[in-house]
Design a protein around this motif. Structure first.
Motif, PDB file in Angstrom:
ATOM      1  N   UNK A  46      22.608 -14.085   5.406  1.00 41.25           N
ATOM      2  CA  UNK A  46      23.082 -14.705   6.551  1.00 41.25           C
ATOM      3  C   UNK A  46      23.253 -16.341   7.046  1.00 41.25           C
ATOM      4  N   UNK A  47      24.630 -16.278   7.112  1.00 41.28           N
ATOM      5  CA  UNK A  47      24.675 -17.569   6.827  1.00 41.28           C
ATOM      6  C   UNK A  47      25.744 -18.295   7.884  1.00 41.28           C
ATOM      7  N   UNK A  48      25.144 -18.371   8.860  1.00 34.39           N
ATOM      8  CA  UNK A  48      26.444 -19.062  10.055  1.00 34.39           C
ATOM      9  C   UNK A  48      27.767 -20.272   9.822  1.00 34.39           C
ATOM     10  N   UNK A  49      26.866 -20.950   8.910  1.00 36.88           N
ATOM     11  CA  UNK A  49      28.039 -21.604   8.368  1.00 36.88           C
ATOM     12  C   UNK A  49      29.183 -21.361   7.807  1.00 36.88           C
ATOM     13  N   UNK A  50      28.435 -20.790   6.821  1.00 29.62           N
ATOM     14  CA  UNK A  50      29.997 -19.783   6.362  1.00 29.62           C
ATOM     15  C   UNK A  50      30.910 -19.227   7.372  1.00 29.62           C
ATOM     16  N   UNK A  51      29.687 -18.202   7.903  1.00 34.26           N
ATOM     17  CA  UNK A  51      30.588 -17.477   8.708  1.00 34.26           C
ATOM     18  C   UNK A  51      32.330 -18.399   9.286  1.00 34.26           C
ATOM     19  N   UNK A  52      31.102 -19.212  10.312  1.00 34.38           N
ATOM     20  CA  UNK A  52      31.580 -20.834  10.645  1.00 34.38           C
ATOM     21  C   UNK A  52      32.745 -20.837  10.529  1.00 34.38           C
ATOM     22  N   UNK A  53      32.982 -21.219   9.036  1.00 37.10           N
ATOM     23  CA  UNK A  53      34.866 -21.841   8.442  1.00 37.10           C
ATOM     24  C   UNK A  53      35.576 -20.527   8.474  1.00 37.10           C
TER      25      UNK A  53
END
Length: 455
Positions: free
Chosen positions: A79-86
């Motif tokens: 899980x990686x919220x920053x990558x999801x946002x990107x």
């Protein structure tokens, strides 16, 4: 475990694999979906992620949105919220409405980006303008609650209606609530119920709960406790904690269902485990008095404390009583004072009175008559009979205040009128010591106070 697939499923998967390996981004996307869903191939989230990423890197917006969701949920990758946002942003900038909504949700929750209702509103608006019902609902909620914008019930209503007409159950519920409360529209229980029904028919738990409450209250419909319980049961079975609580209350009282405190305790527990503060308090009371469960002072304290830690004043008061009296725990007057103080600060009259007692007696705090009077007065002004009696006693003896038999008579008289037998006895004793003028003054003051607090 190996799955058996049809020849057609295997053939389709093989075709997509060939095209995907040749670099076709649409085939890569579809192959990723096949791996994700286990269609024509064994389900494999890591393979799904790998192919989805290849498609996303080639600029396919819907693949970028899916990839963002995989990062958000940790599917096939950590899980990686920053990558999801990107990746949501990459797709959103290409106009992908689902990604725009997802990016708005990231801003609303503050995941992967600083929390910003303004930015959430911006992205919800873009998705809503493209006709996405769920985004229209989110936009309506933003206007209804004033998130990122000034509260505007008219706009909220308009967006809820757009989404509701597309069949969005949450929008239908929200539209019903707008009619119920008269927000942005003429209040109408009939319209509220009509929208509740539409959402409830789609299995929306909160709508089912509201419909159950409507039948329980008989507002806009003929009261029907059996039907109320039926709708509450449906919502409760879906895990709606509020519905579980209301169903437990109906079972506890035998309203619409045979009285069953043991079953009520089970529903209270489900709601309490989900953090429902009133359910936690009521479950604590069941354990305290042995209703529907074995009497258990420790469990009573545990559930009261959970509710108290969420700020429930009545639970804070009960925790204070338990520590003050040593029920199921070692007696701890200082801890009792701390819990009384929490409840008293919220205006709980019983806690204010008990805090006054603790100060008067020097229990858990240094003895202080002035503080005792202060807390007695707060509770007495709320018509708490015992606090009125205690305050009258302080005036009678001149503790923490200047001795004043007239005020003593007034406060003790008010307590006596509320049914306190000790107050009635003491009122007679004080009355014998008053002159005719003092008694007349005391009676006038009592009447004025009574008139001022009649409501």
């Amino acid at each position: 475990m190996k799955h058996r697939y049809s020849k057609e499923e295997v053939s389709i998967c093989a075709w997509f694999r060939g095209a995907a390996e040749a670099g076709n981004p649409y085939a890569q996307f579809n192959l990723a979906l096949l791996y994700k869903r286990g269609k024509g191939v064994e389900r494999d989230e890591e393979q799904a992620f790998a192919w989805m990423r290849l498609a996303a890197l080639q600029g396919i917006a819907f693949a970028q949105n899916h990839l963002g969701a995989m990062y958000y949920n940790g599917c096939g990758t950590p899980r990686d919220d920053a990558e999801a946002v990107f990746w949501f942003r990459m797709a959103a900038k290409q106009g992908d409405a689902s990604a725009q909504q997802n990016l708005g949700l990231m801003y609303r929750k503050g995941r992967g980006v600083p929390r910003s209702d303004d930015m959430a509103l911006t992205w919800f608006s873009r998705a809503a303008e493209q006709g996405v019902a769920s985004a229209q609902t989110l936009l309506g909620e933003a206007y209804a609650q004033g998130l990122g914008t000034q509260r505007n019930f008219a706009l909220a209503l308009a967006w809820f209606r757009k989404a509701a007409l597309q069949g969005d159950a949450t929008a239908q519920l929200n539209l019903g609530l707008m009619y119920r409360r008269g927000h942005g529209v003429l209040q109408s229980d009939t319209q509220a119920i009509a929208w509740y029904r539409q959402a409830a028919a789609q299995g929306h738990a909160a709508a089912q709960r509201h419909l159950g409450i409507v039948y329980a209250e008989g507002r806009g419909v003929t009261a029907d406790l059996e039907r109320a319980c039926s709708w509450l049961q449906r919502a409760a079975d879906q895990g709606d904690a509020d519905a579980q609580f209301h169903l437990a209350v109906m079972l506890s009282n035998g309203h619409g269902l045979p009285k069953d405190e043991a079953l009520a305790a089970q529903w209270y527990r489900r709601a309490a485990d989900a953090g429902h503060v009133l359910a936690q308090y009521n479950l604590g009371s069941l354990y305290a008095y042995g209703r529907g469960v074995e009497r258990d002072a420790e469990r009573a304290l545990d559930w009261y404390r959970k509710a108290a830690e969420q700020g429930a004043a009545n639970a804070q008061f009960n925790v204070g009583v338990i520590y003050a009296n040593g029920h199921g725990v070692p007696k701890d007057e200082a801890r009792a004072v701390a819990w009384y103080r929490h409840a008293a600060a919220q205006g709980d009259a019983s806690a204010q009175n008990n805090l006054g007692v603790m100060y008067a007696n020097g229990q858990g705090v240094p003895q202080d008559d002035i503080e005792a009077v202060r807390w007695y007065r707060k509770a007495a002004e709320q018509c708490h009979p015992l606090a009125q009696y205690n305050l009258g006693g302080m005036y009678n003896s001149g503790r923490g205040v200047e001795q004043n038999p007239v005020l003593s008579y007034m406060w003790i008289s008010l307590a006596a009128e509320a049914g306190d037998e000790t107050a009635r006895t003491n009122r007679k004793l004080i009355e014998r010591r008053l002159t005719r003028e003092e008694l007349g003054s005391a009676l006038q003051m009592t009447q004025r106070w009574r008139d001022a607090h009649r409501a």
